[in-house]
Design an enzyme around this catalytic site. Sequence first.
Site, PDB file in Angstrom:
ATOM      1  N   ASN A 212       0.851  -1.186   0.000  1.00 44.61           N
ATOM      2  CA  ASN A 212       0.000   0.000   0.000  1.00 44.61           C
ATOM      3  C   ASN A 212       0.890   1.240   0.000  1.00 44.61           C
ATOM      4  O   ASN A 212       2.119   1.128  -0.003  1.00 44.61           O
ATOM      5  CB  ASN A 212      -0.944  -0.032   1.210  1.00 44.61           C
ATOM      6  CG  ASN A 212      -0.168  -0.128   2.507  1.00 44.61           C
ATOM      7  OD1 ASN A 212       0.563   0.770   2.868  1.00 44.61           O
ATOM      8  ND2 ASN A 212      -0.301  -1.254   3.194  1.00 44.61           N
ATOM      9  N   ARG A 213       0.288   2.416   0.047  1.00 47.27           N
ATOM     10  CA  ARG A 213       1.056   3.645  -0.169  1.00 47.27           C
ATOM     11  C   ARG A 213       1.646   4.238   1.103  1.00 47.27           C
ATOM     12  O   ARG A 213       2.175   5.340   1.086  1.00 47.27           O
ATOM     13  CB  ARG A 213       0.170   4.677  -0.860  1.00 47.27           C
ATOM     14  CG  ARG A 213      -0.077   4.335  -2.329  1.00 47.27           C
ATOM     15  CD  ARG A 213      -1.065   5.290  -2.960  1.00 47.27           C
ATOM     16  NE  ARG A 213      -0.699   6.670  -2.714  1.00 47.27           N
ATOM     17  CZ  ARG A 213      -1.560   7.688  -2.623  1.00 47.27           C
ATOM     18  NH1 ARG A 213      -2.846   7.453  -2.745  1.00 47.27           N
ATOM     19  NH2 ARG A 213      -1.130   8.900  -2.395  1.00 47.27           N
TER      20      ARG A 213
END
Length: 405
Positions: A212-213
């Site tokens: 994920n970011r």
Amino acid sequence: MSNPLQGQHILLGVTGSIAAYKAADLASKLTQAGALVDVVLTEGAQHFITPLTFQSVTGRKAYTDADLWGGEGHVTHIGLGRAAQWIVVAPASANTLARLAHGLGDSLLSLAVLASHCPLVLAPAMDVGMFEHPATQANVELLVQRGAHLIGPAEGHLASGLTGRGRMVEPGEIVAALRYLAGRKGPLAGRRIVITAGGTQEPLDPVRVLTNRSSGKQGFALAQAALDAGAEVTLIATPTALPVPYGARHVAVRSAAELLAAVQAELLGADALIMAAAVADFRPAQPAADKIKKHGAALTLTLEPTEDILALTGAQRAQTGWPRCLVGFAAESRDLLENAQAKLRAKSLDFIVANDISATDAGFETDTNRVVLLFADGRSETLPLMSKAEVAERVIAEVVQRCAS
Ligand code: CTP
């Protein structure tokens, strides 16, 4: 709980070593960190660098032995030694280490050290043979036995052309070490805080991961703020290029399963857990042993749920009573407060830091954050847009209230 070097009175002793040129950078960095830096140059130091260089970066007078004999007063050394909250000698030459070890009073610097009551920090710099010489080693040992803090020297290329242990530690690292030492008397002294950071990586095959970011920035800022408050910090982090704050114990993990195992191992005896990591909720059920090849057709992945680390810890705390403080984050793209409130209750947290990740100036990958703190007792506090370091200070201030005795 800001940077503990803020407002600290530091006496920086600069001695005769080629690394003296780096001491100007050190004086500048300490000044930028908010410290009041008085510099004392030995006679040897003045062969490499001038008082004016230091005056220019600190905005304060830099002293030499000339100030000992006349100048502004006959007790300059007592004044400097007594005013200092820290004495840092960087670079510390073999000659100065010998003088300090044996209490010689033949320079303004050694006299000021004799007159002081504050901690002494030494960053030696000399040729490897000089540092390894039994005389220098005995002097260093004596100073450390008396309570001096030794930073370095580091291994590497030396001015003599030799390679070995003798390089002065870089100014940035000396500042970090001082910041760590200055924080040790903070309100979380003796408390152990476990902090998780970054986005987990779930393997799909030997090459690819689902992730994920999350950048890890908020978790790393929390680790720094907890160190500044005096805590012993374990930072469990997924891969990132961010530097680990000086003094934190770093545990490297990748997947949610590794993160869970690390949290359970590190939580023993800890006072608080702050879960800033963005943990995968699902992982590939069967990661491929070999690289998945493309065959033109669509690829369907089967994902299985991961354990909820916070929820598990919350349930565990209900039985054992520890850790004393449990903090979560809620990353939401809609219905921020309702969703965060539900997580706060479901995971039995003391408080949750709710994050609207749909904003462009807050949340993932940015240096700023806009959060709402929701507390178990129903209170909430909406914080304005601020740096992740400031958010971290606010969060740690809440942890202090729950963990400091
Ligand atoms: N968390 C956790 N273990 C997981 C997932 C999340 O410990 N498997 C923690 C996170 O570190 C965070 C909090 O739980 O502190 C909330 O995480 P978030 O991703 O916002 O929520 P989820 O509980 O995963 O719920 P959802 O994804 O449905 O929003």
